[in-house]
Design a protein around this motif. Structure first.
Motif, short mmCIF file in Angstrom:
data_model
loop_
_atom_site.label_atom_id
_atom_site.label_comp_id
_atom_site.label_asym_id
_atom_site.label_seq_id
_atom_site.Cartn_x
_atom_site.Cartn_y
_atom_site.Cartn_z
N SER A 143 0.75 -1.07 -0.14
CA SER A 143 0.08 0.29 -0.45
C SER A 143 0.47 1.19 0.13
CB SER A 143 -0.56 -0.23 1.18
OG SER A 143 -1.21 0.84 0.96
N GLU A 144 2.18 1.25 1.20
CA GLU A 144 2.74 2.37 0.42
C GLU A 144 3.19 2.65 -0.28
OE1 GLU A 144 4.26 2.43 5.09
OE2 GLU A 144 5.19 1.41 3.94
N VAL A 145 4.30 1.58 -0.96
CA VAL A 145 4.76 1.27 -2.47
C VAL A 145 4.03 2.81 -3.56
CG1 VAL A 145 5.68 0.30 -4.51
CG2 VAL A 145 6.40 -0.03 -2.36
N ASN A 146 2.62 1.34 -3.49
CA ASN A 146 1.45 2.64 -4.51
C ASN A 146 0.72 3.96 -4.12
OD1 ASN A 146 1.73 -0.10 -5.64
ND2 ASN A 146 -0.80 -0.95 -4.75
N GLN A 147 0.85 4.16 -2.49
CA GLN A 147 0.54 5.41 -2.65
C GLN A 147 2.03 6.65 -2.91
OE1 GLN A 147 -0.04 6.19 1.22
NE2 GLN A 147 -0.76 4.18 1.24
N ALA A 148 3.26 6.27 -2.66
CA ALA A 148 3.59 6.73 -2.67
C ALA A 148 4.48 6.81 -4.53
CB ALA A 148 5.79 6.19 -2.44
N ILE A 149 4.18 5.69 -5.48
CA ILE A 149 4.07 6.01 -6.32
C ILE A 149 3.04 7.00 -7.17
CG2 ILE A 149 3.17 4.78 -9.09
CD1 ILE A 149 4.54 2.44 -7.58
N GLY A 150 1.60 6.75 -6.40
CA GLY A 150 0.72 7.68 -6.85
C GLY A 150 1.03 9.69 -6.46
N VAL A 151 2.37 9.25 -5.31
CA VAL A 151 2.86 11.11 -5.41
C VAL A 151 3.35 11.42 -6.15
CG1 VAL A 151 4.39 12.73 -3.93
CG2 VAL A 151 2.10 11.13 -2.91
N LEU A 152 4.21 10.60 -6.92
CA LEU A 152 5.00 10.28 -7.96
C LEU A 152 3.85 10.96 -9.06
CD1 LEU A 152 7.53 7.77 -7.46
CD2 LEU A 152 8.38 11.00 -7.02
N ILE A 153 2.96 10.28 -9.45
CA ILE A 153 2.12 10.56 -10.29
C ILE A 153 1.56 12.14 -10.35
CG2 ILE A 153 -0.18 9.80 -11.76
CD1 ILE A 153 0.32 7.15 -11.20
N ALA A 154 1.78 12.58 -8.86
CA ALA A 154 1.07 13.83 -8.81
C ALA A 154 2.09 14.88 -9.04
CB ALA A 154 0.21 14.20 -7.62
N GLY A 155 3.16 14.17 -9.58
CA GLY A 155 3.79 15.05 -9.40
C GLY A 155 4.53 14.59 -10.95
N GLY A 156 4.03 14.87 -11.99
CA GLY A 156 4.22 14.11 -13.21
C GLY A 156 4.88 13.43 -14.04
N ARG A 157 5.24 12.44 -13.07
CA ARG A 157 5.71 11.44 -13.87
C ARG A 157 4.65 10.05 -14.20
NH1 ARG A 157 9.46 12.33 -9.57
NH2 ARG A 157 11.63 12.26 -10.46
N SER A 158 4.72 8.78 -15.14
CA SER A 158 3.63 8.47 -15.00
C SER A 158 4.18 6.95 -14.38
CB SER A 158 4.04 7.65 -16.10
OG SER A 158 5.58 6.65 -16.64
N ALA A 159 3.15 6.06 -14.45
CA ALA A 159 3.13 5.00 -13.12
C ALA A 159 4.11 4.01 -13.57
CB ALA A 159 1.59 4.54 -13.02
N THR A 160 4.42 3.72 -14.48
CA THR A 160 5.55 2.97 -14.84
C THR A 160 7.14 3.68 -14.42
OG1 THR A 160 4.57 2.13 -16.21
CG2 THR A 160 7.20 2.03 -17.03
N GLU A 161 6.94 5.16 -14.47
CA GLU A 161 8.48 6.20 -14.03
C GLU A 161 8.72 6.26 -12.45
OE1 GLU A 161 7.88 8.80 -18.29
OE2 GLU A 161 6.92 9.67 -16.71
N GLY A 162 7.29 6.54 -11.81
CA GLY A 162 7.47 6.18 -10.84
C GLY A 162 7.56 5.17 -10.10
N ARG A 163 6.96 3.98 -10.35
CA ARG A 163 7.73 2.74 -9.91
C ARG A 163 9.22 3.14 -10.09
NH1 ARG A 163 5.09 -1.47 -7.53
NH2 ARG A 163 3.04 -0.48 -9.42
N ALA A 164 9.81 2.57 -11.50
CA ALA A 164 11.22 2.46 -11.84
C ALA A 164 11.96 4.01 -10.72
CB ALA A 164 11.43 3.24 -13.06
N GLN A 165 10.95 4.53 -10.85
CA GLN A 165 11.90 5.92 -9.26
C GLN A 165 12.43 4.81 -8.28
OE1 GLN A 165 13.58 8.85 -10.19
NE2 GLN A 165 13.91 9.57 -8.01
N LEU A 166 11.33 4.59 -7.25
CA LEU A 166 11.35 3.85 -6.36
C LEU A 166 12.08 3.19 -6.20
CD1 LEU A 166 7.50 4.67 -5.75
CD2 LEU A 166 9.46 5.42 -4.51
N HIS A 167 12.55 1.62 -7.06
CA HIS A 167 13.19 1.18 -7.40
C HIS A 167 14.49 1.43 -7.32
CE1 HIS A 167 10.32 -2.35 -7.24
NE2 HIS A 167 10.20 -1.97 -7.95
N ARG A 168 14.94 2.48 -8.57
CA ARG A 168 16.08 3.50 -8.30
C ARG A 168 16.75 3.29 -6.87
NH1 ARG A 168 15.17 5.58 -12.88
NH2 ARG A 168 14.15 7.27 -12.73
N LEU A 169 15.63 4.34 -6.71
CA LEU A 169 16.34 4.87 -5.12
C LEU A 169 16.74 3.60 -3.97
CD1 LEU A 169 12.98 7.77 -4.96
CD2 LEU A 169 16.38 8.34 -5.32
N ALA A 170 15.68 2.84 -4.20
CA ALA A 170 16.00 1.94 -3.68
C ALA A 170 17.10 1.29 -3.82
CB ALA A 170 15.07 0.78 -3.30
#
Length: 197
Positions: A143-170
């Motif tokens: 749930s937290e991962v999906n919410q964080a992706i939602g925040v990144l989407i609101a910041g202008g990224r696509s869902a795929t880009e948001g997920r990739a960003q989280l994985h890259r930072l991890a």
């Protein structure tokens, strides 16, 4: 095989979240477990695992007794329309050889490839792979991962880009993706949602 109340409640919540009048996940899982229960002797548990973009989701039903599994069948369910999605069904039985005919029938009916049905290779890892249900902590992390992706989407990224960003930072920080998601949500609380929304 009876579905556990907690599993039924989780499936009901997921069905509500789907917002579809034609899908009832609890009914589908109940029908699947009843069909397998009728076709296979001494079923111990059934686990459906779905992996979407590296995120693992699992639904399990078990008889709840302490019977030791004596045979296993892992089916890889292919769907040419679904890219980036893996689906596996793991069935454990307390009777040796109980899944041989079932594996052949299902492989033929679903036109699965020769390596899609794997018999008795998952008996040694039963303790790890046949847990009855994912824990609340695992569901909270998803749930937290999906919410964080939602925040990144609101910041202008696509869902795929948001997920990739989280994985890259991890990977860069050598911390779990769920922890990076928690940090993202914590940081976002200061600026999201934008004022005036």
């Amino acid at each position: 095989m009876e579905l556990q109340p907690r599993l039924l409640a989780d499936l009901s919540r997921l069905t509500t979240a789907l917002d579809s009048f034609t899908v009832d996940l609890a009914q589908l899982v109940d029908r699947l477990s009843a069909d397998i229960d009728a076709a296979v002797a001494a079923v111990v548990s059934i686990t459906l695992a779905v992996i979407v973009d590296g995120e693992h989701f699992e639904v399990s039903a078990s008889t709840g007794n302490d019977q030791e599994p004596a045979s296993s069948l892992r089916l890889t369910l292919a769907d040419p329309r679904s890219t980036g999605i893996e689906k596996h069904l793991l069935i454990l039985s307390g009777t040796a050889g109980a899944l041989v005919d079932f594996a052949a029938n299902v492989s033929y009916s679903l036109e699965l490839g020769g390596d899609s049905a794997v018999l008795d290779r998952h008996l040694g890892s039963v303790g790890e792979s046949a847990s009855t249900e994912p824990g609340a902590r695992e569901l909270a992390a998803v749930s937290e991962v999906n919410q964080a992706i939602g925040v990144l989407i609101a910041g202008g990224r696509s869902a795929t880009e948001g997920r990739a960003q989280l994985h890259r930072l991890a990977a860069q920080s050598r911390t779990p993706t769920a922890e990076v998601a928690r940090r993202t949500l914590r940081d976002a609380r200061g600026w999201f949602p934008p004022k005036g929304s």
